[in-house]
Write a protein that holds these residues in place. Structure first.
Motif, PDB file in Angstrom:
ATOM      1  N   GLY A  30      47.586  29.398  21.046  1.00 32.87           N
ATOM      2  CA  GLY A  30      46.363  28.436  21.649  1.00 32.87           C
ATOM      3  C   GLY A  30      45.606  29.441  20.614  1.00 32.87           C
ATOM      4  O   GLY A  30      44.748  28.255  20.102  1.00 32.87           O
ATOM      5  N   SER A  31      44.945  30.451  20.536  1.00 33.93           N
ATOM      6  CA  SER A  31      43.535  30.290  18.867  1.00 33.93           C
ATOM      7  C   SER A  31      44.654  31.656  18.070  1.00 33.93           C
ATOM      8  O   SER A  31      45.460  32.393  18.145  1.00 33.93           O
ATOM      9  N   ALA A  32      44.024  32.068  16.902  1.00 39.90           N
ATOM     10  CA  ALA A  32      44.629  32.651  16.673  1.00 39.90           C
ATOM     11  C   ALA A  32      44.244  34.601  17.072  1.00 39.90           C
ATOM     12  O   ALA A  32      44.792  35.387  16.918  1.00 39.90           O
ATOM     13  N   ALA A  40      44.170  28.962  11.061  1.00 40.04           N
ATOM     14  CA  ALA A  40      44.981  27.967  10.537  1.00 40.04           C
ATOM     15  C   ALA A  40      46.270  28.574  10.891  1.00 40.04           C
ATOM     16  O   ALA A  40      46.939  27.780  10.853  1.00 40.04           O
ATOM     17  N   ASP A  41      46.109  29.904  11.364  1.00 38.52           N
ATOM     18  CA  ASP A  41      47.102  30.640  10.979  1.00 38.52           C
ATOM     19  C   ASP A  41      48.151  29.977  12.670  1.00 38.52           C
ATOM     20  O   ASP A  41      49.674  29.679  12.648  1.00 38.52           O
ATOM     21  N   ALA A  42      47.132  29.815  13.665  1.00 35.21           N
ATOM     22  CA  ALA A  42      47.557  29.474  15.225  1.00 35.21           C
ATOM     23  C   ALA A  42      47.977  28.289  15.255  1.00 35.21           C
ATOM     24  O   ALA A  42      49.177  28.084  15.398  1.00 35.21           O
ATOM     25  N   ALA A  43      47.419  27.459  14.466  1.00 30.29           N
ATOM     26  CA  ALA A  43      47.754  26.157  14.142  1.00 30.29           C
ATOM     27  C   ALA A  43      49.006  25.828  13.440  1.00 30.29           C
ATOM     28  O   ALA A  43      50.341  25.127  14.248  1.00 30.29           O
ATOM     29  N   ALA A  44      49.621  26.546  12.786  1.00 26.61           N
ATOM     30  CA  ALA A  44      50.944  26.636  12.116  1.00 26.61           C
ATOM     31  C   ALA A  44      51.838  27.747  13.022  1.00 26.61           C
ATOM     32  O   ALA A  44      53.215  26.063  12.468  1.00 26.61           O
TER      33      ALA A  44
END
Length: 200
Positions: free
Chosen positions: A39-41, A63-67
């Protein structure tokens, strides 16, 4: 990831499947009451630490978490196709496969050749290394002919990932609970459809 050849019964879950499922099953699956792990970094960093895939100094961004979520959803789409999910349309599958091709180009793998065989490894560390490792293991499952046994539960909203150990490769639900719920839902829908077409 050490070189290995997969020569085992299709009923045995290979370690490559463990890696893929460990990543896929970070989503908040319905009946399993799991929480979102990407859900988050901070969440992703904690998961990397728990699974010995990072350290306290590993850099993780939002951005890593979204990826990670996007890669996971693309993989779940493919695993639903393995389960014969009728709700996953060809358009949705095409989008997922296109995303997987795109992300594979961002996290390239290297071939490691030894006297005992060849395998794929990621040359990266941290989050890129995680993504590369997941893709490498999926590739080796496909090369071993068991990729289609890695599936996602067809019961919505579960979609929990599992390895089909049945001899006839027929499992489409992660367990009897989801299977029963799906059967009951289908039964209620049939009754509703029949009532709608029956003259009053």
């Amino acid at each position: 990831m050490p070189p290995r050849t997969i020569e085992r019964s299709p009923l045995a879950q290979p370690p490559e499947a463990d890696v893929v499922l460990q990543f896929v099953n970070t989503h908040p699956a319905g009946p399993h009451r799991l929480k979102e792990r990407f859900g988050s970094a901070q969440d992703l960093h904690a998961w990397l630490l728990e699974n010995a895939m990072g350290s306290q100094t590993t850099r993780v961004t939002e951005a890593d978490a979204a990826a990670a979520r996007e890669l996971r959803e693309a993989l779940i789409t493919v695993l639903l196709i393995h389960s014969g999910d009728k709700g996953t349309t060809p358009e949705v599958l095409a989008q997922a496969e296109e995303y997987l091709r795109l992300i594979a180009s961002r996290y390239p793998l290297i071939t490691v050749v030894t006297a005992s065989g060849a395998s794929l490894e990621t040359a990266q560390t941290g989050v890129p290394g995680l993504f590369g490792t997941v893709l490498a293991n999926a590739t080796q499952l496909a090369q071993a002919g068991v990729w289609d046994r890695v599936r996602a539960c067809r019961h919505d909203p579960c979609h929990f990932g599992f390895f089909d150990r049945t001899r006839n490769s027929s499992a489409v639900f992660c367990g009897t609970k989801c299977g029963s719920r799906a059967s009951m839902r289908a039964y209620r829908q049939r009754k509703k459809d029949l009532a709608a077409t029956t003259p009053t």
